[in-house]
Scaffold this active site. Structure first.
Site, PDB file in Angstrom:
ATOM      1  N   SER A 199       0.807  -1.214   0.000  1.00  0.00           N
ATOM      2  CA  SER A 199       0.000   0.000   0.000  1.00  0.00           C
ATOM      3  C   SER A 199       0.839   1.262   0.000  1.00  0.00           C
ATOM      4  CB  SER A 199      -0.919   0.014   1.229  1.00  0.00           C
ATOM      5  OG  SER A 199      -1.789  -1.088   1.235  1.00  0.00           O
ATOM      6  N   ASN A 220      -2.607   5.893  -2.589  1.00  0.00           N
ATOM      7  CA  ASN A 220      -2.612   5.970  -1.132  1.00  0.00           C
ATOM      8  C   ASN A 220      -1.955   7.228  -0.581  1.00  0.00           C
ATOM      9  OD1 ASN A 220      -4.155   3.791  -0.646  1.00  0.00           O
ATOM     10  ND2 ASN A 220      -2.487   2.390  -0.182  1.00  0.00           N
ATOM     11  N   GLU A 269      -2.028  -0.094  -9.887  1.00  0.00           N
ATOM     12  CA  GLU A 269      -0.833   0.720 -10.080  1.00  0.00           C
ATOM     13  C   GLU A 269       0.346  -0.232 -10.304  1.00  0.00           C
ATOM     14  OE1 GLU A 269      -1.063   4.730  -7.521  1.00  0.00           O
ATOM     15  OE2 GLU A 269      -1.418   2.927  -6.322  1.00  0.00           O
ATOM     16  N   HIS A 297       0.166  -2.378  -6.936  1.00  0.00           N
ATOM     17  CA  HIS A 297      -0.804  -2.045  -5.899  1.00  0.00           C
ATOM     18  C   HIS A 297      -2.189  -2.436  -6.401  1.00  0.00           C
ATOM     19  CE1 HIS A 297      -3.013   1.138  -3.294  1.00  0.00           C
ATOM     20  NE2 HIS A 297      -3.043  -0.064  -2.746  1.00  0.00           N
TER      21      HIS A 297
END
Length: 303
Positions: free
Chosen positions: A116, A187, A149, A137
């Protein structure tokens, strides 16, 4: 089709394993907690059987499960071509795991970190294969999210990156290229938003319901930030914001005390039945890879 290792049988790991197996790949699902593996396989079976009812494709649960080997021994990863790590955002746990995996997994295999927030270059430094190390991700719930991602580390080779991109395409994912940085894009923005939303509740500016209503009604978001926190897991939000705070040494990432209190109290959101909202006594038992955030414990399955 590839032989893919998935380490960590929590919600994210189970979702990755389900997505891979449904796409025709052979999967080795490994966790140090046999109960986590049992729960993951049961959740995968339920998700497959419920897929059609929830508007998704018809999935043969037996066929998907037949492609998944599982166990607690990392030796199951010995023949994997790609290994996807999904454990909690805890540096010490990840360091120990990568040292063990590097000694077991075949030299030409690619490591994928489903993290994350932790920078990919930092994780790759734990191994003897930084050129064969890629960050991905995944979004939750993994089988239902169409994009990820894709993050190369400083030493990642073009061949390794394309190998992972090809695997993602086979899983039905659009890979969005992002440069390596703590928190990446999603994030680094989301955790700040959720953290500040928690501060509004902590400071009695507004209730969780009001904060989320503003985001839904004024901005057109399908979910408010605190509903999102309960879906992901309040504990996971805290661990991720702590990684950002440590990495950037910037006070804007300082975790809201309410997140710490809720994590200590076991109020982790949907997976425990209570977070910013209450989900009833059956919520935790019913929660699975298609509806829940990351597991709260610090076993391999925690992510």
């Amino acid at each position: 089709m590839a032989h893919v290792g998935v380490v960590g049988a929590g919600v994210m790991g189970a979702g990755v394993a389900q997505n891979l197996a449904h796409s025709g790949h052979r999967v080795a699902l490994v966790d140090n907690d046999p109960d986590a593996i049992e729960k993951a396989l049961a959740g995968i079976e339920t998700n497959c059987r419920m897929s059609r009812l929830l508007g998704g494709p018809e999935i043969d649960a037996e066929e998907v499960l037949a492609r998944i080997d599982s166990g607690t021994d990392l030796s199951l990863l010995a023949d994997a071509e790609v290994v996807i790590e999904n454990i909690t955002e805890n540096w010490d746990l990840k360091r120990s795991l990568y040292l063990e995996m590097d000694a077991v997994v075949r030299p030409d295999a690619v490591f994928v970190a489903n993290t994350s927030a932790i920078p990919i270059t930092r994780l790759a430094s734990l191994t003897g294969r930084p050129r064969q190390f890629v960050g991905v991700h995944f979004m939750n719930p993994v089988p239902m999210k169409p994009a990820v991602e894709l993050i190369p580390g400083h030493h990642t080779s073009p061949a390794a990156l394309e190998r992972v991109r090809t695997l993602l395409i086979s899983m039905g994912k659009k890979a969005i290229d992002v440069n390596d940085a703590c928190g990446f894009v999603s994030n680094r923005v989301l955790m700040l938003t959720v953290n500040e939303a928690a501060c509004l509740v902590y400071e009695n500016v507004a209730t969780a319901e009001t904060v989320d209503e503003v985001f839904r009604s004024c901005f057109g978001h399908p979910m408010g930030p605190l509903e999102t926190a309960d879906l992901i897991g309040v504990d996971t939000i805290l661990y991720s914001i702590e990684v950002l705070y440590e990495h950037f040494a910037d006070s804007k990432y300082r975790p809201c005390p309410l997140l710490k209190h809720m994590t200590d109290a076991g109020l982790h959101g949907r997976k425990t039945g209570e977070g910013f909202y209450s989900y009833g006594p059956s919520a935790a038992a019913a929660a699975g890879p298609s509806v829940n955030g990351h597991r709260a414990d610090r076993s391999l399955s925690a992510n």
